[in-house]
Write an enzyme that holds these catalytic residues in place. Structure first.
Site, mmCIF file in Angstrom:
data_model
loop_
_atom_site.group_PDB
_atom_site.id
_atom_site.type_symbol
_atom_site.label_atom_id
_atom_site.label_comp_id
_atom_site.label_asym_id
_atom_site.label_seq_id
_atom_site.Cartn_x
_atom_site.Cartn_y
_atom_site.Cartn_z
ATOM 1 N N ASN A 32 0.832 -1.229 -0.203
ATOM 2 C CA ASN A 32 0.226 0.043 0.015
ATOM 3 C C ASN A 32 0.843 1.220 -0.086
ATOM 4 O O ASN A 32 0.967 2.183 0.692
ATOM 5 C CB ASN A 32 -0.962 0.125 1.145
ATOM 6 C CG ASN A 32 -2.111 0.802 1.122
ATOM 7 O OD1 ASN A 32 -2.155 2.225 1.655
ATOM 8 N ND2 ASN A 32 -2.782 1.070 0.036
ATOM 9 N N HIS A 37 6.291 6.401 1.889
ATOM 10 C CA HIS A 37 7.139 5.317 1.524
ATOM 11 C C HIS A 37 8.058 5.927 0.338
ATOM 12 O O HIS A 37 9.312 5.901 0.090
ATOM 13 C CB HIS A 37 6.392 4.109 0.787
ATOM 14 C CG HIS A 37 5.507 3.348 1.544
ATOM 15 N ND1 HIS A 37 4.348 3.524 1.561
ATOM 16 C CD2 HIS A 37 6.047 2.893 2.803
ATOM 17 C CE1 HIS A 37 3.900 2.476 2.643
ATOM 18 N NE2 HIS A 37 4.889 2.155 3.331
ATOM 19 N N GLN A 61 3.390 -9.110 13.418
ATOM 20 C CA GLN A 61 2.959 -7.964 14.011
ATOM 21 C C GLN A 61 1.737 -7.485 14.233
ATOM 22 O O GLN A 61 1.432 -6.314 14.729
ATOM 23 C CB GLN A 61 4.054 -6.984 13.339
ATOM 24 C CG GLN A 61 3.578 -6.463 12.132
ATOM 25 C CD GLN A 61 4.498 -5.503 11.499
ATOM 26 O OE1 GLN A 61 5.332 -5.917 10.845
ATOM 27 N NE2 GLN A 61 4.268 -4.327 11.193
ATOM 28 N N GLU A 150 10.029 8.355 10.516
ATOM 29 C CA GLU A 150 9.681 8.752 11.776
ATOM 30 C C GLU A 150 8.492 8.602 12.308
ATOM 31 O O GLU A 150 8.454 8.831 13.629
ATOM 32 C CB GLU A 150 10.402 10.099 11.959
ATOM 33 C CG GLU A 150 11.875 10.202 11.880
ATOM 34 C CD GLU A 150 12.591 11.574 11.897
ATOM 35 O OE1 GLU A 150 11.868 12.628 11.913
ATOM 36 O OE2 GLU A 150 13.819 11.654 11.771
ATOM 37 N N ILE A 178 5.643 12.334 6.420
ATOM 38 C CA ILE A 178 5.203 13.167 5.354
ATOM 39 C C ILE A 178 3.896 13.419 5.671
ATOM 40 O O ILE A 178 3.074 12.519 6.040
ATOM 41 C CB ILE A 178 5.452 12.235 3.862
ATOM 42 C CG1 ILE A 178 6.851 12.253 3.432
ATOM 43 C CG2 ILE A 178 4.760 13.009 2.781
ATOM 44 C CD1 ILE A 178 7.498 13.392 3.189
#
Ligand code: PAF
Length: 282
Positions: A32, A37, A61, A150, A178
């Site tokens: 996705n 990314h 996860q 981050e 972003i």
């Protein structure tokens, strides 16, 4: 752009790249692919010769089956976007390639303590799942550099510890979050938000900025600031899952000596969990 699905095949390619003395960067994703990314990939392309993007929705996860089922899968669109952005190799293994055993029998890699505080308190075994898969990807791809966003600051911090503790010869690079024009951090989960929820979600970053401003002013203490912020968010209808101020260099709770700090905020909007953070330097 090559799309490789088998571990043995990618290992051969990696061997060849290494023989040519080219540097490799790894951008690990669960697909996705979005602007977040792409900004990580852009950075990877600037600093290494070969950029490899892995796409693997890691069952280790996720905390529940529903969450993994609902995870957005957009593989054709991902391939197109990655090609457009000049990625060299996509590693897209099937689940069986990566996890040969049932989850409960598989070896795991865990960074203790850090994996069980903050987000880890809320999402048991989540970070253990992340570090296990990242260790596997590091072993398979053997990148010189691996890059992480981050937005998932705790994940980034834990992976840095993993690399350090286990002597991986890999440099971890972090890439700033972003955001949409209106401040909302870009995330795969935003896809699930209705227009109304999206508008509501804008309050996440707005509140983080408010907290930062108030901390910097040094008129109120942190407890007070968080209390006000909590009220603001709950009044808007948010369920707050995590609102904490930590030392950015240790993830320990904020103390008088903390100079580099980070505010973590996780909220739940109708089953959709959104996380964000903001750095504050004192
Ligand atoms: O941040 C993610 O997308 C995942 O946690 C990661 C790093 C790809 C591991 O599965």
């Amino acid at each position: 752009m090559k799309i490789i699905k088998e571990i043995e095949k990618i290992k051969k390619i990696i061997k060849k790249i290494k023989m040519e003395n080219k540097s490799i960067s790894l951008v690990a994703t669960m697909g996705n692919i979005h602007k977040g990314h792409l900004s990580i990939i852009k950075k990877a392309k600037e600093i290494t010769n070969v950029t490899i993007v892995s796409i693997f929705i890691n069952p280790m996860q996720f905390n529940n089956e529903k969450d993994i089922k609902n995870y957005p899968r957009t593989i054709e669109q991902d391939f197109n976007l990655l090609k457009k952005n000049n990625v060299d190799i996509i590693f897209y293994p099937k689940e069986k390639q990566i996890l040969k055993k049932t989850k409960s029998l598989h070896t795991f890699v865990e960074v203790p303590y850090l994996s069980n505080i903050l987000e880890g308190k809320k999402r048991k075994k989540h970070f253990r799942g992340v570090t296990t898969i990242i260790a596997k990807l590091f072993n398979i791809i053997q990148p010189n550099i691996a890059l992480f966003g981050e937005k998932d600051y705790q994940q980034l911090f834990i992976i840095k510890n993993l690399v350090n503790d286990m002597n991986y010869d890999i440099k971890i690079i972090s890439v700033p979050t972003i955001r949409h024009k209106n401040g909302l951090a870009i995330s795969s989960r935003n896809i699930h938000l209705t227009k109304k929820q999206f508008m509501l979600a804008l309050n996440i970053y707005k509140n983080l900025k408010y907290i930062k401003k108030e901390i910097k002013k040094r008129q109120k203490n942190i407890k007070e600031i968080l209390l006000i912020s909590r009220k603001k968010l709950t009044n808007k209808g948010f369920v707050i899952d995590l609102l904490k101020v930590s030392d950015r260099t240790s993830l320990a709770p904020f103390s008088k000596n903390s100079k580099k700090i980070i505010v973590f905020l996780s909220v739940i909007i109708k089953n959709i969990r959104l996380i964000d953070n903001i750095k504050v330097n004192l």
